[in-house]
Design a protein around this motif. Structure first.
Motif, PDB file in Angstrom:
ATOM      1  N   THR A 287    -104.492 118.065 -15.192  1.00 14.60           N
ATOM      2  CA  THR A 287    -104.568 118.808 -13.929  1.00 14.60           C
ATOM      3  C   THR A 287    -103.316 118.563 -13.096  1.00 14.60           C
ATOM      4  O   THR A 287    -102.762 119.474 -12.485  1.00 14.60           O
ATOM      5  CB  THR A 287    -105.820 118.361 -13.137  1.00 14.60           C
TER       6      THR A 287
ATOM      7  N   ARG B 183    -109.518 130.512 -13.428  1.00 17.58           N
ATOM      8  CA  ARG B 183    -108.538 130.943 -14.451  1.00 17.58           C
ATOM      9  C   ARG B 183    -107.710 132.117 -13.933  1.00 17.58           C
ATOM     10  O   ARG B 183    -106.511 132.200 -14.154  1.00 17.58           O
ATOM     11  CB  ARG B 183    -109.225 131.364 -15.750  1.00 17.58           C
TER      12      ARG B 183
ATOM     13  N   SER C 290    -109.865 122.128  -5.226  1.00 20.94           N
ATOM     14  CA  SER C 290    -110.107 120.778  -5.753  1.00 20.94           C
ATOM     15  C   SER C 290    -109.700 120.612  -7.225  1.00 20.94           C
ATOM     16  O   SER C 290    -109.862 121.523  -8.044  1.00 20.94           O
ATOM     17  CB  SER C 290    -111.588 120.465  -5.557  1.00 20.94           C
ATOM     18  N   ALA C 291    -109.189 119.422  -7.524  1.00 19.22           N
ATOM     19  CA  ALA C 291    -108.739 119.107  -8.889  1.00 19.22           C
ATOM     20  C   ALA C 291    -109.882 119.236  -9.897  1.00 19.22           C
ATOM     21  O   ALA C 291    -109.663 119.599 -11.048  1.00 19.22           O
ATOM     22  CB  ALA C 291    -108.175 117.697  -8.921  1.00 19.22           C
TER      23      ALA C 291
ATOM     24  N   TYR D 146    -112.570 124.346 -20.152  1.00 16.71           N
ATOM     25  CA  TYR D 146    -113.725 125.180 -20.521  1.00 16.71           C
ATOM     26  C   TYR D 146    -113.398 126.064 -21.721  1.00 16.71           C
ATOM     27  O   TYR D 146    -112.340 126.662 -21.800  1.00 16.71           O
ATOM     28  CB  TYR D 146    -114.087 126.061 -19.330  1.00 16.71           C
TER      29      TYR D 146
ATOM     30  N   HIS E 171    -112.251 121.429  -9.971  1.00 17.86           N
ATOM     31  CA  HIS E 171    -112.416 122.830 -10.382  1.00 17.86           C
ATOM     32  C   HIS E 171    -111.319 123.235 -11.366  1.00 17.86           C
ATOM     33  O   HIS E 171    -111.568 123.984 -12.313  1.00 17.86           O
ATOM     34  CB  HIS E 171    -112.385 123.745  -9.148  1.00 17.86           C
ATOM     35  N   ILE E 172    -110.129 122.718 -11.134  1.00 21.25           N
ATOM     36  CA  ILE E 172    -109.012 123.064 -12.033  1.00 21.25           C
ATOM     37  C   ILE E 172    -109.260 122.428 -13.406  1.00 21.25           C
ATOM     38  O   ILE E 172    -109.093 123.064 -14.448  1.00 21.25           O
ATOM     39  CB  ILE E 172    -107.675 122.589 -11.441  1.00 21.25           C
ATOM     40  N   ALA E 173    -109.685 121.163 -13.370  1.00 27.04           N
ATOM     41  CA  ALA E 173    -109.931 120.462 -14.641  1.00 27.04           C
ATOM     42  C   ALA E 173    -111.031 121.161 -15.438  1.00 27.04           C
ATOM     43  O   ALA E 173    -110.938 121.307 -16.658  1.00 27.04           O
ATOM     44  CB  ALA E 173    -110.314 119.016 -14.353  1.00 27.04           C
ATOM     45  N   GLU E 174    -112.044 121.603 -14.727  1.00 24.19           N
ATOM     46  CA  GLU E 174    -113.153 122.290 -15.411  1.00 24.19           C
ATOM     47  C   GLU E 174    -112.651 123.575 -16.079  1.00 24.19           C
ATOM     48  O   GLU E 174    -112.924 123.835 -17.252  1.00 24.19           O
ATOM     49  CB  GLU E 174    -114.247 122.637 -14.403  1.00 24.19           C
ATOM     50  N   ALA E 175    -111.863 124.345 -15.314  1.00 26.26           N
ATOM     51  CA  ALA E 175    -111.363 125.620 -15.854  1.00 26.26           C
ATOM     52  C   ALA E 175    -110.368 125.381 -16.985  1.00 26.26           C
ATOM     53  O   ALA E 175    -110.252 126.183 -17.906  1.00 26.26           O
ATOM     54  CB  ALA E 175    -110.705 126.422 -14.742  1.00 26.26           C
ATOM     55  N   GLU E 176    -109.684 124.266 -16.907  1.00 22.16           N
ATOM     56  CA  GLU E 176    -108.675 123.965 -17.923  1.00 22.16           C
ATOM     57  C   GLU E 176    -109.331 123.617 -19.261  1.00 22.16           C
ATOM     58  O   GLU E 176    -108.845 123.989 -20.320  1.00 22.16           O
ATOM     59  CB  GLU E 176    -107.815 122.797 -17.412  1.00 22.16           C
TER      60      GLU E 176
END
Lengths: 185, 250
Positions: free
Chosen positions: A68, A141, B14-15, B24, B17-22
């Motif tokens: 991240t 995304r 928030s990080a 998924y 949310h980014i980590a989750e999308a990254e």
């Protein structure tokens, strides 16, 4: 090599850290940069700039998760380059995704400074928390990673049409959420 | 609202949310074809969500009130303070100059660091070097948000046996991002294993002792004293050796 070992290499100031980082994250970094810049050469240079940024940031930072952190730096670097390179404007998915969001925030007049922007980010976090994981991923995304509709469709195993429709509904939902929270749209 | 501002707003989500999308992928989706099962699952999910949401709403304090903690690979999470600690760092404290292609820590002696910050930093009489790397992270208005100190040669007995010390503190008025990073895990390297929690009697604080997979010979001891975060990383030191050195800090 796992992330903690890569971080350890950064702390040792070993140049192998960049090699290992690149081995693991180069495709992801290039994709983010390309989505924003829409140009391979620019994306390549942007990713190299981002590696330097990461080298300068670790230490003292020990990011977790590393991916991240890397994504954020690449995105920032790409956006900076995007603003300084007018030739790429109107070409990239980044630009299209911003156009889409402009429909949500375009009329917003109560955002005056950085503090307000941060509050609005927190509001979007709250909105995202209220969504299903799938919707959250579609939104992030598209608007954070600037992914194309076909790429998102592949990732979430949906048709492109469904992703577009879902994004439309999510933007409408976001507007509703912001109005409810007192934003004058 | 300008597009640049929209971009900034999205940038700061928030990080997690980014980590989750990254991470998924569609394989994470579970397709349920049985209608009856679907409705049962939906009802159960609603119940769980309501319970969890209720618990979150009523039990979770706001992020900035959450104590800094360390998370371990087995899922254990240990708080290392009761609240987010803040120090009052003088406006006159030096700031690092960062440009896009230049960044380095400022070298200072222990005495210079204390003079710059206006308060004491723990020290061991037997330190190998007085030299400390000083680094500031700034808020948007240019004030100091966080100070990091890197004592690379805190104690060096040999090439293989040495202790480094990492010290961090938040200034009053630190930006949300610095507080958030502090709360979410100051030592964020993955693969950590909790070894022990101990009392440092001389300082009257609780310390967390752990190892991490990045280095087999490394043992870390972490605690917060006087609102300053200390992380000792000992290489080829036993736990008792590390703790006896820490007991002698003043």
């Amino acid at each position: 090599m796992d992330d903690s070992q890569i971080i350890e290499l950064f702390f040792e100031r070993s140049e192998q850290a960049i090699d290992e980082l690149s081995k693991k994250y180069a495709p992801l970094c290039k994709k983010i940069a390309f989505n924003i810049l829409g140009n391979s050469l620019d994306s390549e240079e942007c990713v190299n700039d981002a590696y330097l940024g990461i080298w300068n940031a670790i230490p003292p930072q020990k990011p977790d998760p590393l991916s991240t952190f890397v994504c954020r730096i690449v995105r920032n670097t790409a956006i900076k380059r995007y603003h300084s390179n007018t030739a790429v404007k109107r070409n990239s998915i980044y630009d299209i995704s911003l156009d889409e969001l402009e429909g949500c925030f375009g009329q917003l007049d109560s955002v005056e400074d950085e503090y307000d922007l941060k509050l609005l980010s927190r509001e979007i976090d709250k909105f995202l928390d209220s969504l299903s994981a799938e919707n959250r991923v579609i939104f992030v995304r598209r608007y954070w990673f600037s992914d194309s509709i076909p790429d998102i469709a592949k990732r979430v195993a949906m048709s492109e049409h469904n992703v577009s429709a879902r994004l439309f509904r999510l933007r409408e939902k976001l507007k509703k959420h912001l109005r409810k929270e007192g934003y004058n749209l | 609202m300008k597009k640049e501002d929209i971009s900034k707003v999205i940038e700061n989500i928030s990080a997690s949310h980014i980590a989750e999308a990254e991470s998924y992928s569609a394989s994470a989706k579970i397709k349920i074809h049985s209608k009856a099962f679907f409705f049962k699952a939906l009802a159960a999910a609603c119940l769980v969500i309501c319970t969890v949401a209720g618990a979150v709403v009523f039990a979770t304090p706001p992020a900035h009130k959450m104590p800094p903690s360390i998370s371990f690979e087995d899922g254990t999470k240990v708080d290392i303070a009761k609240n987010v600690p803040f120090k009052e760092i003088p406006e006159t404290a030096p700031k690092n100059i960062r440009t896009e292609d230049h960044y380095s820590l400022m070298g200072m002696t222990h005495a210079e660091v204390e003079a710059a910050l206006g308060f004491n930093i723990l020290k061991y009489d037997g330190v190998t070097s007085e030299q400390i790397g000083y680094d500031t992270l700034l808020n948007d208005d240019g004030t100091i948000g966080r100070v990091n100190l890197w004592w690379a040669n805190f104690l060096k007995e040999s090439e293989n046996k040495y202790i480094t010390l990492s010290i961090s503190m938040l200034n009053k008025g630190a930006a949300y991002g610095y507080i958030d990073a502090f709360v979410q895990g100051i030592d964020a390297a993955g693969g950590k294993k909790l070894e022990n929690t101990v009392k440092i009697n001389s300082l009257g604080v609780d310390a967390v002792v752990y190892t991490d997979r990045s280095s087999e010979d490394k043992l870390a001891v972490t605690f917060i004293y006087d609102n300053v975060y200390y992380q000792f990383s000992g290489h080829n030191y036993s736990q008792s050796e590390m703790l006896s050195i820490i007991e002698e800090l003043k």
